[in-house]
Design a protein around this motif. Structure first.
Motif, PDB file in Angstrom:
ATOM      1  N   ILE A 172      -0.013 -69.342 -87.300  1.00 35.81           N
ATOM      2  CA  ILE A 172       1.288 -69.629 -86.678  1.00 35.81           C
ATOM      3  C   ILE A 172       1.265 -69.062 -85.257  1.00 35.81           C
ATOM      4  CG2 ILE A 172       3.762 -69.107 -86.791  1.00 35.81           C
ATOM      5  CD1 ILE A 172       3.450 -68.960 -89.844  1.00 35.81           C
ATOM      6  N   GLY A 173       1.710 -69.874 -84.319  1.00 40.42           N
ATOM      7  CA  GLY A 173       1.834 -69.409 -82.937  1.00 40.42           C
ATOM      8  C   GLY A 173       3.165 -68.697 -82.798  1.00 40.42           C
ATOM      9  N   ARG A 174       3.129 -67.391 -82.985  1.00 45.84           N
ATOM     10  CA  ARG A 174       4.392 -66.617 -82.951  1.00 45.84           C
ATOM     11  C   ARG A 174       4.222 -65.493 -81.952  1.00 45.84           C
ATOM     12  NH1 ARG A 174       7.458 -68.561 -83.903  1.00 45.84           N
ATOM     13  NH2 ARG A 174       7.495 -69.052 -86.076  1.00 45.84           N
ATOM     14  N   ASP A 231      14.199 -79.559 -72.226  1.00 47.24           N
ATOM     15  CA  ASP A 231      14.938 -80.283 -73.258  1.00 47.24           C
ATOM     16  C   ASP A 231      13.929 -81.018 -74.145  1.00 47.24           C
ATOM     17  OD1 ASP A 231      14.731 -83.218 -72.744  1.00 47.24           O
ATOM     18  OD2 ASP A 231      15.567 -82.645 -70.811  1.00 47.24           O
ATOM     19  N   HIS A 232      14.375 -81.417 -75.325  1.00 52.19           N
ATOM     20  CA  HIS A 232      13.460 -81.845 -76.368  1.00 52.19           C
ATOM     21  C   HIS A 232      12.531 -82.983 -75.932  1.00 52.19           C
ATOM     22  CE1 HIS A 232      12.210 -83.444 -80.287  1.00 52.19           C
ATOM     23  NE2 HIS A 232      12.338 -82.196 -80.694  1.00 52.19           N
ATOM     24  N   GLU A 233      13.085 -83.993 -75.270  1.00 50.79           N
ATOM     25  CA  GLU A 233      12.256 -85.132 -74.851  1.00 50.79           C
ATOM     26  C   GLU A 233      11.215 -84.687 -73.826  1.00 50.79           C
ATOM     27  OE1 GLU A 233      12.417 -88.423 -76.098  1.00 50.79           O
ATOM     28  OE2 GLU A 233      13.534 -87.223 -77.550  1.00 50.79           O
ATOM     29  N   ARG A 280       9.915 -81.795 -73.448  1.00 47.92           N
ATOM     30  CA  ARG A 280       8.863 -80.973 -74.080  1.00 47.92           C
ATOM     31  C   ARG A 280       7.679 -81.839 -74.490  1.00 47.92           C
ATOM     32  NH1 ARG A 280      12.514 -77.948 -78.530  1.00 47.92           N
ATOM     33  NH2 ARG A 280      14.089 -77.549 -76.973  1.00 47.92           N
ATOM     34  N   TYR A 281       7.990 -82.976 -75.097  1.00 48.18           N
ATOM     35  CA  TYR A 281       6.907 -83.839 -75.575  1.00 48.18           C
ATOM     36  C   TYR A 281       6.272 -84.636 -74.437  1.00 48.18           C
ATOM     37  CZ  TYR A 281       7.309 -82.431 -80.385  1.00 48.18           C
ATOM     38  OH  TYR A 281       7.266 -81.671 -81.531  1.00 48.18           O
ATOM     39  N   ALA A 282       7.050 -84.950 -73.395  1.00 49.44           N
ATOM     40  CA  ALA A 282       6.465 -85.629 -72.229  1.00 49.44           C
ATOM     41  C   ALA A 282       5.452 -84.689 -71.565  1.00 49.44           C
ATOM     42  CB  ALA A 282       7.565 -86.026 -71.246  1.00 49.44           C
ATOM     43  N   ASN A 305      -0.384 -81.863 -85.192  1.00 52.68           N
ATOM     44  CA  ASN A 305       0.927 -81.506 -84.680  1.00 52.68           C
ATOM     45  C   ASN A 305       1.897 -81.606 -85.861  1.00 52.68           C
ATOM     46  OD1 ASN A 305       3.613 -83.104 -83.446  1.00 52.68           O
ATOM     47  ND2 ASN A 305       2.978 -81.289 -82.350  1.00 52.68           N
ATOM     48  N   ALA A 306       3.002 -80.883 -85.764  1.00 55.35           N
ATOM     49  CA  ALA A 306       3.936 -80.884 -86.898  1.00 55.35           C
ATOM     50  C   ALA A 306       5.327 -81.304 -86.454  1.00 55.35           C
ATOM     51  CB  ALA A 306       3.958 -79.497 -87.547  1.00 55.35           C
ATOM     52  N   GLY A 307       5.391 -82.253 -85.551  1.00 55.16           N
ATOM     53  CA  GLY A 307       6.696 -82.736 -85.091  1.00 55.16           C
ATOM     54  C   GLY A 307       7.503 -83.310 -86.255  1.00 55.16           C
ATOM     55  N   ALA A 308       8.794 -82.976 -86.266  1.00 57.35           N
ATOM     56  CA  ALA A 308       9.665 -83.486 -87.324  1.00 57.35           C
ATOM     57  C   ALA A 308      10.610 -84.552 -86.778  1.00 57.35           C
ATOM     58  CB  ALA A 308      10.472 -82.332 -87.925  1.00 57.35           C
ATOM     59  N   SER A 309      10.948 -84.460 -85.499  1.00 55.26           N
ATOM     60  CA  SER A 309      11.861 -85.439 -84.881  1.00 55.26           C
ATOM     61  C   SER A 309      11.118 -86.759 -84.684  1.00 55.26           C
ATOM     62  CB  SER A 309      12.303 -84.911 -83.518  1.00 55.26           C
ATOM     63  OG  SER A 309      11.155 -84.766 -82.694  1.00 55.26           O
ATOM     64  N   THR A 310      11.875 -87.801 -84.363  1.00 57.69           N
ATOM     65  CA  THR A 310      11.236 -89.099 -84.088  1.00 57.69           C
ATOM     66  C   THR A 310      10.253 -88.956 -82.927  1.00 57.69           C
ATOM     67  OG1 THR A 310      13.320 -90.081 -84.719  1.00 57.69           O
ATOM     68  CG2 THR A 310      11.754 -91.546 -83.663  1.00 57.69           C
TER      69      THR A 310
HETATM   70  C1  LIG Z   1       3.028 -76.802 -90.569  1.00 59.28           C
HETATM   71  C2  LIG Z   1       3.867 -76.450 -89.379  1.00 59.28           C
HETATM   72  C3  LIG Z   1       3.372 -75.525 -88.467  1.00 59.28           C
HETATM   73  C4  LIG Z   1       4.123 -75.188 -87.342  1.00 59.28           C
HETATM   74  N1  LIG Z   1       3.668 -74.220 -86.536  1.00 59.28           N
HETATM   75  C5  LIG Z   1       4.458 -73.799 -85.508  1.00 59.28           C
HETATM   76  C6  LIG Z   1       4.103 -72.669 -84.758  1.00 59.28           C
HETATM   77  O1  LIG Z   1       3.134 -71.994 -85.099  1.00 59.28           O
HETATM   78  N2  LIG Z   1       4.860 -72.299 -83.700  1.00 59.28           N
HETATM   79  C7  LIG Z   1       5.977 -73.013 -83.338  1.00 59.28           C
HETATM   80  O2  LIG Z   1       6.636 -72.651 -82.359  1.00 59.28           O
HETATM   81  N3  LIG Z   1       6.362 -74.097 -84.054  1.00 59.28           N
HETATM   82  C8  LIG Z   1       5.646 -74.474 -85.127  1.00 59.28           C
HETATM   83  N4  LIG Z   1       6.045 -75.528 -85.915  1.00 59.28           N
HETATM   84  C9  LIG Z   1       7.186 -76.348 -85.456  1.00 59.28           C
HETATM   85  C10 LIG Z   1       6.749 -77.756 -85.057  1.00 59.28           C
HETATM   86  O3  LIG Z   1       5.739 -77.740 -84.070  1.00 59.28           O
HETATM   87  C11 LIG Z   1       7.936 -78.599 -84.565  1.00 59.28           C
HETATM   88  O4  LIG Z   1       8.420 -78.131 -83.336  1.00 59.28           O
HETATM   89  C12 LIG Z   1       9.070 -78.601 -85.575  1.00 59.28           C
HETATM   90  O5  LIG Z   1       8.597 -79.125 -86.809  1.00 59.28           O
HETATM   91  C13 LIG Z   1      10.256 -79.416 -85.094  1.00 59.28           C
HETATM   92  O6  LIG Z   1       9.873 -80.734 -84.804  1.00 59.28           O
HETATM   93  P1  LIG Z   1      10.235 -81.389 -83.400  1.00 59.28           P
HETATM   94  O7  LIG Z   1       9.512 -80.603 -82.348  1.00 59.28           O
HETATM   95  O8  LIG Z   1       9.770 -82.812 -83.499  1.00 59.28           O
HETATM   96  O9  LIG Z   1      11.739 -81.288 -83.232  1.00 59.28           O
HETATM   97  C14 LIG Z   1       5.366 -75.827 -87.092  1.00 59.28           C
HETATM   98  C15 LIG Z   1       5.885 -76.713 -88.042  1.00 59.28           C
HETATM   99  C16 LIG Z   1       5.162 -77.006 -89.194  1.00 59.28           C
HETATM  100  C17 LIG Z   1       5.759 -77.957 -90.220  1.00 59.28           C
END
Ligand SMILES: Cc1cc2nc3c(=O)[nH]c(=O)nc-3n(C[C@H](O)[C@H](O)[C@H](O)COP(=O)(O)O)c2cc1C
Length: 379
Positions: free
Chosen positions: A66-68, A152-154, A156-158, A205-210
């Motif tokens: 985890i990147g913390r 802002d969220h958009e 960030r991904y750009a 990557n673990a993006g949850a948003s569209t």
């Molecule tokens: C498996 C997994 C690992 C993730 N690892 C990190 C992480 O180490 N550090 C972090 O800031 N976010 C982490 N996230 C958050 C995601 O990168 C992402 O920002 C979050 O799921 C929200 O999605 P969105 O960016 O599309 O809104 C993680 C999420 C998941 C499900």
């Protein structure tokens, strides 16, 4: 070299197993369980090394850190002590032979060329076993420590798109290149050596948003999605089918993974009791509430009942799929994930080192019997 001029991606996550397994969060104190129990994960270097070597022998495919940057406080200062993930990966790659070790990297906090060279260094140390988890960040307090502004969220991904485009160019067989974008203007860029063996590291990557998911679909080999309790089998199938279908529309292949929290004991009752003991009776509720408050989740914003549900979910591995039960139950839960089309899962334990041997001996053996994995090596 691929048609696009990119270095060739690596296709498999370290094995041909139908269900791949990883360990999630071991670089952080407490791992993913927000608990005060004394046996909670230390996150110390000797424990990380022993765990990685054990996982390597057992045939576990990967470790995902985890990147913390800043702990969450509470009585345990949850995740207050964390190893930087790329240097952590370098150390573990040097001490293992098969395992893929990811670095989890906040694109906005590091110059892409430094990052690209660090990844290449890690990849050479591991002889092709480094993986990249790109994250954009969401925690404002962490960004303030760097004097950085959370876009802002958009945006960030750009930004992440340009950042990753530069990384891929630096990894590609191409010699010098310029880059002109909205966020970066680079001239005469030269980056050697290239990643190990003429292929490039796996990218997840673990993006949850569209927007986050679309980013993964365009750029990554793996998308990690939460399929926690409350999401049905059919919904998981639909999600996996949709993501894979959208990737194919871009002429790409992508695998979908999830994250889970394992409590496996000889009987279901023992597993449930231990889970309750750690996660409900001895949760670090102050830390849980700090995490929720950062996400603007309070009884006022979500109502008392929903807040309680989210609190318990958060205490349990910060929201992963709970796999609690005897070895048959845990193996069945994992089998269902494979049947839903998921390629794998990254799991965590309260104490990874104490719990992994039993998990490997009992659950991995059952998964091998079900044809989902090779027999585990002895550890
Ligand atoms: C498996 C997994 C690992 C993730 N690892 C990190 C992480 O180490 N550090 C972090 O800031 N976010 C982490 N996230 C958050 C995601 O990168 C992402 O920002 C979050 O799921 C929200 O999605 P969105 O960016 O599309 O809104 C993680 C999420 C998941 C499900």
């Amino acid at each position: 070299m691929s048609n696009s001029g990119e270095a060739v991606p690596r296709t498999a996550m370290g094995s041909a197993n139908r269900l791949k397994l990883g360990l999630f969060g071991a670089n952080c104190s407490s791992g993913r369980a927000v608990t005060t129990v004394p046996e909670r994960w230390s996150g110390s270097w000797p424990d990380c090394v022993r765990l990685a070597q054990m996982a390597d022998l057992a045939g576990i495919e990967f470790m995902l850190p985890i990147g913390r940057w800043k702990g969450y406080g509470g009585t345990t200062d949850y995740q207050g002590s964390t190893f930087e993930t790329v240097t952590w990966a370098c150390g573990l790659l040097a001490k293992t032979e098969r395992l893929i070790v990811f670095g989890t990297v906040h694109a906005p906090l590091i110059a892409p060329l430094i990052a690209a060279k660090e990844f290449v260094t890690a990849d050479h140390i591991g002889e092709g076993r480094f993986g990249l988890n790109l994250v954009c960040g969401w925690n404002e307090g962490e960004f303030e420590m760097f004097g950085a502004t959370l876009r802002d969220h958009e945006a960030r991904y750009a930004y992440a798109q340009e950042w990753l485009d530069i990384i891929k160019l630096a990894w590609s067989p191409q010699e010098d290149f310029d880059f002109g974008g909205r966020f970066f203007r680079l001239k005469g860029v030269r980056a050697k050596p290239k990643p190990y063996g003429g292929t490039r590291p796996l990218i997840m990557n673990a993006g949850a948003s569209t927007t986050g998911q679309a980013f993964a679909i365009r750029n990554c080999d793996a998308l990690f999605s939460n399929v926690s309790r409350g999401i049905s089998f059919e919904e998981t199938v639909q999600h996996v089918t949709k993501v894979k279908g959208q990737a194919r529309e871009h002429g790409r292949e992508i695998d979908v993974y999830t994250v889970g929290v394992v409590t496996c004991r000889p009987t279901a009752r023992e597993a449930e009791e231990y889970h309750r003991h750690c996660i409900l009776e001895h949760a670090d509720w102050e830390a849980v509430d700090n995490i929720l408050a950062m996400k603007n989740i309070t009884p006022q914003t979500h109502g008392a009942d929903e807040f309680r549900r989210l609190r318990e979910h958060q205490a349990n591995g910060v929201g992963g799929l709970p796999l609690v039960g005897d070895p048959d139950m845990v193996a069945n839960g994992l089998t269902q994930l494979a049947e839903a089309g998921l390629t794998g899962i990254a799991v965590s334990f309260i104490n990874y080192l104490d719990e992994l041997p039993y998990f490997c001996a009992e659950v991995l053996r059952r998964l091998a019997h079900a044809g989902l994995r090779e027999k585990p090596g002895s550890i």
